[in-house]
Design a protein around this motif. Structure first.
Motif, PDB file in Angstrom:
ATOM      1  N   ARG A 114       0.643  -1.200  -0.029  1.00  0.00           N
ATOM      2  CA  ARG A 114      -0.077  -0.045   0.156  1.00  0.00           C
ATOM      3  C   ARG A 114       0.955   1.435  -0.011  1.00  0.00           C
ATOM      4  NH1 ARG A 114      -4.096   1.782   3.426  1.00  0.00           N
ATOM      5  NH2 ARG A 114      -3.076   0.825   5.300  1.00  0.00           N
ATOM      6  N   ARG A 115       1.802   1.248   0.817  1.00  0.00           N
ATOM      7  CA  ARG A 115       2.838   2.503   0.943  1.00  0.00           C
ATOM      8  C   ARG A 115       4.257   1.973   0.608  1.00  0.00           C
ATOM      9  NH1 ARG A 115       0.393   5.207   6.066  1.00  0.00           N
ATOM     10  NH2 ARG A 115      -1.685   5.395   5.521  1.00  0.00           N
ATOM     11  N   PRO A 116       4.600   1.944  -0.475  1.00  0.00           N
ATOM     12  CA  PRO A 116       6.064   1.421  -0.961  1.00  0.00           C
ATOM     13  C   PRO A 116       7.092   2.227  -0.006  1.00  0.00           C
ATOM     14  CG  PRO A 116       4.691   1.336  -2.769  1.00  0.00           C
ATOM     15  CD  PRO A 116       3.840   2.031  -1.972  1.00  0.00           C
ATOM     16  N   MET A 117       6.795   3.600  -0.260  1.00  0.00           N
ATOM     17  CA  MET A 117       7.821   4.318   0.412  1.00  0.00           C
ATOM     18  C   MET A 117       8.186   4.216   1.702  1.00  0.00           C
ATOM     19  SD  MET A 117       8.848   6.411  -1.736  1.00  0.00           S
ATOM     20  CE  MET A 117       8.558   5.549  -3.375  1.00  0.00           C
ATOM     21  N   LYS A 118       7.234   3.586   2.707  1.00  0.00           N
ATOM     22  CA  LYS A 118       7.454   3.371   3.901  1.00  0.00           C
ATOM     23  C   LYS A 118       8.385   2.267   4.266  1.00  0.00           C
ATOM     24  CE  LYS A 118       4.299   5.664   6.495  1.00  0.00           C
ATOM     25  NZ  LYS A 118       4.529   6.379   7.732  1.00  0.00           N
ATOM     26  N   ALA A 123      11.537   1.796   2.868  1.00  0.00           N
ATOM     27  CA  ALA A 123      12.650   2.833   3.278  1.00  0.00           C
ATOM     28  C   ALA A 123      12.959   3.098   4.935  1.00  0.00           C
ATOM     29  CB  ALA A 123      12.900   3.953   2.628  1.00  0.00           C
ATOM     30  N   GLU A 124      11.885   3.641   5.395  1.00  0.00           N
ATOM     31  CA  GLU A 124      11.659   3.993   6.894  1.00  0.00           C
ATOM     32  C   GLU A 124      12.078   2.586   7.697  1.00  0.00           C
ATOM     33  OE1 GLU A 124       8.118   5.739   8.218  1.00  0.00           O
ATOM     34  OE2 GLU A 124       8.551   5.079  10.249  1.00  0.00           O
ATOM     35  N   TYR A 125      11.205   1.579   7.331  1.00  0.00           N
ATOM     36  CA  TYR A 125      11.288   0.298   8.234  1.00  0.00           C
ATOM     37  C   TYR A 125      12.748  -0.100   7.896  1.00  0.00           C
ATOM     38  CZ  TYR A 125      10.073  -4.253   9.467  1.00  0.00           C
ATOM     39  OH  TYR A 125      10.021  -5.532  10.046  1.00  0.00           O
ATOM     40  N   VAL A 126      13.328  -0.273   6.859  1.00  0.00           N
ATOM     41  CA  VAL A 126      14.672  -0.603   6.696  1.00  0.00           C
ATOM     42  C   VAL A 126      15.903   0.034   7.648  1.00  0.00           C
ATOM     43  CG1 VAL A 126      16.501  -0.728   5.207  1.00  0.00           C
ATOM     44  CG2 VAL A 126      14.549  -1.623   4.165  1.00  0.00           C
ATOM     45  N   GLU A 146       5.315  -4.342  13.703  1.00  0.00           N
ATOM     46  CA  GLU A 146       4.417  -4.795  13.342  1.00  0.00           C
ATOM     47  C   GLU A 146       3.483  -3.697  12.956  1.00  0.00           C
ATOM     48  OE1 GLU A 146       1.319  -6.659  15.594  1.00  0.00           O
ATOM     49  OE2 GLU A 146       0.547  -7.711  13.938  1.00  0.00           O
ATOM     50  N   ARG A 147       3.444  -2.506  13.605  1.00  0.00           N
ATOM     51  CA  ARG A 147       2.622  -1.416  13.183  1.00  0.00           C
ATOM     52  C   ARG A 147       3.188  -0.787  11.824  1.00  0.00           C
ATOM     53  NH1 ARG A 147       3.564   3.810  13.443  1.00  0.00           N
ATOM     54  NH2 ARG A 147       5.461   3.792  14.714  1.00  0.00           N
ATOM     55  N   ARG A 148       4.489  -0.789  11.473  1.00  0.00           N
ATOM     56  CA  ARG A 148       5.188  -0.182  10.347  1.00  0.00           C
ATOM     57  C   ARG A 148       4.716  -1.199   9.197  1.00  0.00           C
ATOM     58  NH1 ARG A 148       9.154   1.903  14.084  1.00  0.00           N
ATOM     59  NH2 ARG A 148       9.097   4.198  13.620  1.00  0.00           N
ATOM     60  N   LEU A 149       4.766  -2.483   9.545  1.00  0.00           N
ATOM     61  CA  LEU A 149       4.497  -3.519   8.239  1.00  0.00           C
ATOM     62  C   LEU A 149       2.785  -3.342   7.988  1.00  0.00           C
ATOM     63  CD1 LEU A 149       6.576  -6.580   9.430  1.00  0.00           C
ATOM     64  CD2 LEU A 149       6.714  -5.118   7.298  1.00  0.00           C
ATOM     65  N   MET A 150       2.127  -3.037   9.003  1.00  0.00           N
ATOM     66  CA  MET A 150       0.587  -2.988   9.028  1.00  0.00           C
ATOM     67  C   MET A 150       0.546  -1.679   7.803  1.00  0.00           C
ATOM     68  SD  MET A 150      -1.685  -5.080  10.445  1.00  0.00           S
ATOM     69  CE  MET A 150      -2.977  -4.398  11.429  1.00  0.00           C
ATOM     70  N   GLU A 151       1.255  -0.747   7.984  1.00  0.00           N
ATOM     71  CA  GLU A 151       1.048   0.532   7.207  1.00  0.00           C
ATOM     72  C   GLU A 151       1.596   0.155   5.797  1.00  0.00           C
ATOM     73  OE1 GLU A 151       3.299   3.422   8.772  1.00  0.00           O
ATOM     74  OE2 GLU A 151       1.749   4.025  10.525  1.00  0.00           O
ATOM     75  N   ILE A 152       2.586  -0.954   5.537  1.00  0.00           N
ATOM     76  CA  ILE A 152       3.157  -0.976   4.209  1.00  0.00           C
ATOM     77  C   ILE A 152       2.188  -2.366   3.385  1.00  0.00           C
ATOM     78  CG2 ILE A 152       5.160  -2.085   3.130  1.00  0.00           C
ATOM     79  CD1 ILE A 152       6.718  -1.373   5.301  1.00  0.00           C
ATOM     80  N   PHE A 153       1.784  -3.191   4.164  1.00  0.00           N
ATOM     81  CA  PHE A 153       1.130  -4.239   3.792  1.00  0.00           C
ATOM     82  C   PHE A 153      -0.484  -4.140   3.594  1.00  0.00           C
ATOM     83  CE2 PHE A 153       5.332  -6.374   4.116  1.00  0.00           C
ATOM     84  CZ  PHE A 153       5.656  -6.765   2.785  1.00  0.00           C
ATOM     85  N   GLU A 154      -1.053  -3.688   4.662  1.00  0.00           N
ATOM     86  CA  GLU A 154      -2.454  -3.808   4.854  1.00  0.00           C
ATOM     87  C   GLU A 154      -3.075  -2.471   4.925  1.00  0.00           C
ATOM     88  OE1 GLU A 154      -3.192  -6.777   7.539  1.00  0.00           O
ATOM     89  OE2 GLU A 154      -1.720  -8.358   6.557  1.00  0.00           O
TER      90      GLU A 154
END
Lengths: 124, 166
Positions: free
Chosen positions: B59-63, B65-68, B158-166
């Motif tokens: 959903r948000r590929p830009m996130k 970079a932040e996650y990495v 998990e919160r950041r992955l929720m933003e990226i994937f779901e």
């Protein structure tokens, strides 16, 4: 300038060496199998990472050509290391843990490793 | 048109990734290797498509970079903490613990990334998934307060992955 670069590269190598040896020492010192599993994950992150950063810096600053091979090593390590660790952990759960020694699995009742189909007599 | 595209590019991100990986393997840039990398990037997803029918939604590929960056920072910090535990803490004082982390992520790719992240940050190893995939079993090297470890995993990763994937 050259000297600064060399110090930087040497620092990366020393850091990675230190974490590599601490990881290996952890394998000897820690006293139960699951704890020992933690030691190699350390060697594969900062231990290998330091060498790779040193290698990138060396090819970029001393040899003046861009080499990003090293990023692939990191990528493949990050793909394979968790799977290896997971397999070892699963083998440990199979052999040494019962559902009683692990924390409850919430609404799913069981952890996947203990979830053996009951109608299969060979699985017991 | 879109059906035709998705027939030949079942995983467009994978096509891009394979092309980049091929260029990195060759370790020099040329049109030749770019084209061959792109060819591999088309053939491999096409051949492996039956094993991976659903396309993961980013959903948000830009996130990413932040996650990495967050994960790399945590790896460095956790390395230092774990080195301290290995070198200076007696085995008797160390409190290893199993903890159960309830997960809200549902897509298999997101759960895989979360489990991999937990294993790669020193001090925690993902050992198992519960039977229906609602909880992760995590082993901690030294956890005086297991609830804090669980809350940190949920809040940081998990919160950041929720933003990226779901």
């Amino acid at each position: 300038m050259d000297q600064i670069i060399e110090i930087l590269i040497a620092a990366c190598l020393v850091i990675s060496g230190v974490f590599g040896i601490v990881g290996s020492y952890g394998l000897i010192k820690l006293n139960d199998p699951m704890s020992r599993l933690h030691a190699p994950t350390k060697a594969t992150t900062l231990g290998v990472g330091g060498v790779l950063i040193a290698s990138i810096l060396h090819s970029m600053l001393s040899e003046n050509h861009l080499s990003l091979h090293e990023l692939l090593i990191t990528l493949f390590l990050f793909l394979t290391a968790p799977i290896t660790a997971n397999f070892i952990a699963k083998a440990h759960i199979h052999r040494h843990e019962t559902p009683e020694t692990l924390p409850p699995a919430g609404e799913d009742q069981k952890w996947a490793t203990h979830d053996i189909p009951q109608d299969n007599p060979a699985a017991d | 048109m879109t059906r035709l595209l998705s027939r030949f590019f079942p995983h467009p991100h994978l096509t891009l990734l394979l092309t980049v990986v091929w260029l990195l393997l060759v370790n020099s840039f040329s049109l030749n290797s770019l084209l061959f990398g792109f060819f591999l990037g088309i053939v491999i997803p096409f051949v492996t498509r039956p094993y991976w029918p659903d396309r993961p939604v980013l959903r948000r590929p830009m996130k990413i970079a932040e996650y990495v960056l967050v994960v790399l920072y945590d790896i460095v910090m956790a390395n230092i903490v774990v080195a301290g535990i290995v070198l200076f803490k007696r085995n008797a004082d160390r409190k290893p613990a199993w903890i159960c982390v309830p997960i809200e992520l549902r897509s298999p790719e997101a759960i895989t990334v979360l489990a991999g992240t937990i294993t790669m940050t020193p001090g925690t190893v993902t050992a198992d998934l519960s039977a229906e995939g609602h909880n992760l079993l995590v082993h901690c090297l030294d956890a005086p307060d297991p609830d804090a470890v669980r809350d940190e995993i949920k809040a940081r990763y998990e919160r950041r992955l929720m933003e990226i994937f779901e």
